[in-house]
Every structure is written in C-alpha cells, then in structure tokens.
Motif scaffolding. Structure first.
Motif, mmCIF file in Angstrom:
data_model
loop_
_atom_site.group_PDB
_atom_site.id
_atom_site.type_symbol
_atom_site.label_atom_id
_atom_site.label_comp_id
_atom_site.label_asym_id
_atom_site.label_seq_id
_atom_site.Cartn_x
_atom_site.Cartn_y
_atom_site.Cartn_z
ATOM 1 N N ALA A 18 0.830 -1.208 0.000
ATOM 2 C CA ALA A 18 0.000 0.000 0.000
ATOM 3 C C ALA A 18 0.862 1.255 0.000
ATOM 4 O O ALA A 18 0.544 2.232 -0.687
ATOM 5 N N LEU A 19 1.968 1.240 0.724
ATOM 6 C CA LEU A 19 2.834 2.415 0.781
ATOM 7 C C LEU A 19 3.657 2.577 -0.496
ATOM 8 O O LEU A 19 3.705 3.662 -1.074
ATOM 9 N N ILE A 20 4.293 1.514 -0.975
ATOM 10 C CA ILE A 20 5.141 1.670 -2.162
ATOM 11 C C ILE A 20 4.319 1.871 -3.434
ATOM 12 O O ILE A 20 4.836 2.387 -4.427
ATOM 13 N N ASN A 21 3.054 1.497 -3.413
ATOM 14 C CA ASN A 21 2.193 1.622 -4.590
ATOM 15 C C ASN A 21 1.434 2.952 -4.612
ATOM 16 O O ASN A 21 0.612 3.185 -5.487
ATOM 17 N N LEU A 26 4.547 7.656 -0.784
ATOM 18 C CA LEU A 26 5.945 7.260 -0.912
ATOM 19 C C LEU A 26 6.866 8.463 -1.044
ATOM 20 O O LEU A 26 7.997 8.447 -0.565
ATOM 21 N N ALA A 27 6.384 9.531 -1.657
ATOM 22 C CA ALA A 27 7.197 10.733 -1.865
ATOM 23 C C ALA A 27 7.759 11.281 -0.562
ATOM 24 O O ALA A 27 8.861 11.821 -0.525
ATOM 25 N N GLY A 28 7.016 11.112 0.515
ATOM 26 C CA GLY A 28 7.489 11.581 1.815
ATOM 27 C C GLY A 28 8.721 10.843 2.309
ATOM 28 O O GLY A 28 9.380 11.287 3.240
ATOM 29 N N CYS A 29 9.042 9.717 1.689
ATOM 30 C CA CYS A 29 10.222 8.941 2.072
ATOM 31 C C CYS A 29 11.404 9.145 1.133
ATOM 32 O O CYS A 29 12.482 8.614 1.380
ATOM 33 N N PHE A 70 0.185 -7.069 -7.194
ATOM 34 C CA PHE A 70 0.571 -7.483 -5.843
ATOM 35 C C PHE A 70 0.765 -8.990 -5.800
ATOM 36 O O PHE A 70 -0.068 -9.725 -6.300
ATOM 37 N N PRO A 71 1.814 -9.482 -5.179
ATOM 38 C CA PRO A 71 2.980 -8.798 -4.624
ATOM 39 C C PRO A 71 4.199 -8.870 -5.551
ATOM 40 O O PRO A 71 5.285 -8.459 -5.182
ATOM 41 N N SER A 72 3.990 -9.379 -6.765
ATOM 42 C CA SER A 72 5.123 -9.766 -7.596
ATOM 43 C C SER A 72 5.735 -8.688 -8.462
ATOM 44 O O SER A 72 6.897 -8.829 -8.859
ATOM 45 N N ALA A 73 5.021 -7.625 -8.785
ATOM 46 C CA ALA A 73 5.617 -6.666 -9.716
ATOM 47 C C ALA A 73 5.007 -5.280 -9.603
ATOM 48 O O ALA A 73 3.801 -5.103 -9.754
ATOM 49 N N LEU A 74 5.859 -4.320 -9.334
ATOM 50 C CA LEU A 74 5.513 -2.909 -9.424
ATOM 51 C C LEU A 74 6.562 -2.295 -10.332
ATOM 52 O O LEU A 74 7.764 -2.363 -10.036
ATOM 53 N N VAL A 75 6.136 -1.743 -11.447
ATOM 54 C CA VAL A 75 7.061 -1.153 -12.416
ATOM 55 C C VAL A 75 6.658 0.303 -12.623
ATOM 56 O O VAL A 75 5.511 0.599 -12.973
ATOM 57 N N VAL A 76 7.616 1.203 -12.394
ATOM 58 C CA VAL A 76 7.374 2.631 -12.533
ATOM 59 C C VAL A 76 8.398 3.220 -13.490
ATOM 60 O O VAL A 76 9.602 2.966 -13.358
ATOM 61 N N GLN A 77 7.918 4.012 -14.431
ATOM 62 C CA GLN A 77 8.775 4.704 -15.390
ATOM 63 C C GLN A 77 8.802 6.178 -15.000
ATOM 64 O O GLN A 77 7.744 6.796 -14.837
ATOM 65 N N THR A 92 13.700 3.454 -14.902
ATOM 66 C CA THR A 92 12.698 2.409 -14.728
ATOM 67 C C THR A 92 13.004 1.731 -13.402
ATOM 68 O O THR A 92 14.126 1.265 -13.183
ATOM 69 N N VAL A 93 12.030 1.727 -12.516
ATOM 70 C CA VAL A 93 12.200 1.139 -11.193
ATOM 71 C C VAL A 93 11.215 -0.017 -11.064
ATOM 72 O O VAL A 93 10.018 0.156 -11.293
ATOM 73 N N THR A 94 11.740 -1.177 -10.703
ATOM 74 C CA THR A 94 10.880 -2.340 -10.461
ATOM 75 C C THR A 94 11.057 -2.779 -9.022
ATOM 76 O O THR A 94 12.149 -2.671 -8.458
ATOM 77 N N SER A 95 9.979 -3.246 -8.435
ATOM 78 C CA SER A 95 10.074 -3.788 -7.083
ATOM 79 C C SER A 95 9.094 -4.943 -6.955
ATOM 80 O O SER A 95 8.111 -5.042 -7.697
ATOM 81 N N ALA A 96 9.408 -5.814 -6.028
ATOM 82 C CA ALA A 96 8.563 -6.980 -5.759
ATOM 83 C C ALA A 96 8.655 -7.307 -4.278
ATOM 84 O O ALA A 96 9.654 -7.016 -3.621
ATOM 85 N N LEU A 97 7.606 -7.921 -3.783
ATOM 86 C CA LEU A 97 7.570 -8.327 -2.377
ATOM 87 C C LEU A 97 7.631 -9.837 -2.283
ATOM 88 O O LEU A 97 7.139 -10.554 -3.148
ATOM 89 N N ASP A 98 8.245 -10.293 -1.194
ATOM 90 C CA ASP A 98 8.308 -11.713 -0.867
ATOM 91 C C ASP A 98 7.690 -11.862 0.519
ATOM 92 O O ASP A 98 8.252 -11.374 1.511
#
Length: 150
Positions: A18-21, A26-29, A70-77, A92-98
């Motif tokens: 919820a926070l990274i998406n 997220l900008a506050g971090c 969720f939770p496998s792929a967040l891709v931001v350009q 290009t930033v990608t993130s995933a959760l485990d």
C-alpha cells in the motif's frame, strides 16, 4: 547505471505494498521530493532536488505506474528534466515483495537510471553514490513508517 538491492521489513506485505504503490505517500520517504500530485490513476508529477557532487539539480518529473501486480511486480517509469542544466533523467524502477510471514516482508528493487547532459559528465561513480544515499534514506523511512517497535 543500474542499482539493485533488497531488504526485510517487519510488516505485513499488504501494508508495505500500500505504501510503495502510492506515489503521493511514498514521496514523503524520498529525499528531496516535493509537490507530488496525481495526474490520473497511473500518472503522477512532482519535483526533486538532488545534489550530485558539486552540482545541484532541480528536476520536474513525471512518474507512470506501468504495472502493479501485488505482490510480484511494481514497475514505474520516471522521466524528468533539470531546470538549470537541462539534463534529462529516465529511470525504470521495479520492485517486488516476498511474503515471509504474517509480519515479515522482503522487498527487492531494481533501477535502471540514465542521465544525459551536464549532470552525466560527473560520472557514474558520483551519480551512483548519490543514488545509493537516497535509496538508503528511502528504505530507512519505509521501515520507520511500517515497522512496529518490539
């Protein structure tokens, strides 16, 4: 330039997601980010000020969420232009959760960052060091917002 890393956050995966998406939250971090605004459901704009070696850049940027599964792929350009040097940034930033338990989540991230213009002349080593400091501050902030003290 490519950056990659991973960390563990002592919080449930849905709270981390919820926070990274949410780029506004997220900008506050992210050090130096200001005036983040929603353009539409997947597009956000804002500004970021970052000191890179002896130069400071003030980038106006646009961020587009290309994928959010969720939770496998967040891709931001991200694209941006520095108001002073007219240097450009494309990332290009990608993130995933485990999911590692009810209250433990692994976060993996990868970033491909291309800087062109006067700021790029400073070289990969200085840009990488600046980006690493920003990422470390971001991770520290995520943990402080999400983790509950023992």
């Amino acid at each position: 330039m490519m950056l990659a890393g991973q960390t563990e956050i002592a919080a449930p995966a849905d709270r981390v997601w919820a926070l990274i998406n949410d780029p506004v939250s997220l900008a506050g971090c992210v050090p130096g980010v200001q005036d983040v605004r929603r353009i539409d459901d997947r597009t956000f704009g804002g500004g970021i000020t970052a000191a890179v070696g002896p130069m400071e850049g003030n980038f106006d940027f646009t961020a587009v969420i290309e994928q959010s599964d969720f939770p496998s792929a967040l891709v931001v350009q991200l694209t941006g232009t520095d108001s002073v040097t007219k240097s450009t940034l494309i990332a290009t930033v990608t993130s995933a959760l485990d999911v590692r338990g009810d209250a433990l989540t692994g976060l993996t991230y990868n970033a491909t960052i291309n800087v062109k213009g006067r700021l790029a002349i400073l070289g990969d080593m200085i840009l990488r060091a600046t980006a690493s400091v920003m990422i470390n501050e971001l991770v520290k902030c995520l943990k402080s917002r999400l983790e509950v003290p023992a």
